[in-house]
Write an enzyme that holds these catalytic residues in place. Structure first.
Site, short mmCIF file in Angstrom:
data_model
loop_
_atom_site.label_atom_id
_atom_site.label_comp_id
_atom_site.label_asym_id
_atom_site.label_seq_id
_atom_site.Cartn_x
_atom_site.Cartn_y
_atom_site.Cartn_z
N ASP A 102 0.83 -1.21 0.00
CA ASP A 102 0.00 0.00 0.00
C ASP A 102 0.87 1.26 0.00
OD1 ASP A 102 -2.19 -1.62 0.16
OD2 ASP A 102 -2.46 -1.38 2.32
N1 URA Z 1 -1.42 -5.74 3.98
C1 URA Z 1 -1.85 -4.46 3.94
O1 URA Z 1 -2.89 -4.12 4.52
N2 URA Z 1 -1.12 -3.57 3.26
C2 URA Z 1 0.04 -3.87 2.64
O2 URA Z 1 0.69 -3.00 2.04
C3 URA Z 1 0.48 -5.21 2.69
C4 URA Z 1 -0.28 -6.13 3.36
#
Ligand code: URA
Length: 230
Positions: A102
Site C-alpha cells: 500500500d
Molecule cells: N497488507 C496491507 O494491509 N497492506 C500492505 O501494504 C500489505 C499487506
C-alpha cells in the site's frame, strides 16, 4: 516458447533444416548444444545456430527496493510518484513488480523483468511467507493470535484467510507472518478487531530479507543466490 517454435520464426530455415540442425547438435542455447526441439527458451537465452547468432538474449534483471511511504506500487500513476521512479535503470518500461504494498506501507518490494520468476512469488499457490512489522493505534488483543491462526472470513472475497502467525512484540506492536497477499490484508485483519494499523513494514518475502544496510528509497540488484530462492 519451445525451441522448435522459436526456430520456425526464421523463414529461411525450413522445418527439416531446423530438425536436422537440432539433431546434429548445431543449435546452442546459452552456449550448450540442445537437440530437443521441445526445450523451452525465453527472451533471456542466447541462441545460436552454427556461427549465426539468432537471439542475443537480454539480461534478466532482479532488484530489491526498500519502498518508502508515499510511493505507489505501480508502474504509472496520475497522482503519486511510483516505486519505479526510485530506480535509475535503463528500459524501466520492461520492469514490473513482484507483489505490491500500500501507499504508506514500507519495506521489501521485488522488481524484475522476468515474468516467470515474479509469478513464482505471487501465485496464490506459492504460499511464500511474508513477514510484516505492524504498529496499531490501540493495544493488540491477545485474542488476535488465535483468530489469525484460525483464519478470518473475508466476506467480500467469500474466503477464509490462511493461518497466519502473530507474534506480539509490545502493547501496540507485532510481527505478522502471512502466506498469501489479499488486498489490504493486514489492515483488514486488524480492522476485524476495530484496531487501525498505523505503521506497516514488510521485512521479508520467503527466504529473502530486506537488506539491513538499505535506507528507505534505496535499491540494489539481487545476488544470484537470492534470485535462486524462488
Ligand atoms: N497488507 C496491507 O494491509 N497492506 C500492505 O501494504 C500489505 C499487506
Amino acid at each position: 516458447m519451445r525451441l522448435d517454435r522459436f526456430l520456425s520464426n526464421f523463414p529461411e530455415l525450413s522445418r527439416l533444416d531446423a530438425r536436422l540442425a537440432l539433431a546434429a547438435g548445431r543449435v546452442r542455447v546459452d552456449g550448450r548444444p540442445v537437440a530437443d526441439g521441445r526445450h523451452e527458451v525465453r527472451e533471456f537465452n542466447r541462441i545460436e545456430l552454427d556461427e549465426r547468432l539468432l537471439q542475443a538474449g537480454k539480461p534478466a534483471r532482479y532488484f530489491m527496493l526498500y519502498k518508502p511511504s508515499g510511493h505507489v506500487s505501480a508502474t504509472e500513476h496520475p497522482e503519486h510518484p511510483t516505486v519505479l521512479d526510485l530506480l535509475d535503470e535503463p528500459d524501466k518500461h520492461e520492469l514490473h513488480l513482484g507483489g505490491r504494498l500500500d501507499l504508506t506501507t514500507t519495506g521489501l518490494l521485488l522488481i524484475t523483468n522476468d515474468g516467470h520468476w515474479s509469478r513464482r512469488l505471487t501465485l496464490p499457490g506459492s504460499k511464500q511467507p511474508k513477514v510484516y512489522y505492524v504498529e496499531t493505534e490501540d493495544p493488540i488483543a491477545d485474542e488476535c493470535v488465535r483468530t489469525f491462526a484460525q483464519g478470518l472470513y473475508f466476506a467480500y472475497e467469500g474466503l477464509t484467510t490462511l493461518p497466519a502467525q502473530l507474534d506480539i512484540l509490545g502493547t501496540r506492536a507485532a510481527r505478522l507472518t502471512l502466506h498469501e497477499g489479499r488486498y489490504h490484508q493486514v489492515k483488514r485483519m486488524f480492522g476485524h478487531f476495530r484496531n487501525r494499523v498505523v505503521r506497516l513494514h514488510r521485512e521479508s518475502v520467503g527466504p529473502l530479507k530486506l537488506d539491513p544496510h538499505m535506507q528507505p528509497g534505496d535499491y540494489r540488484s539481487l545476488t544470484d543466490a537470492e534470485v535462486a530462492c524462488f
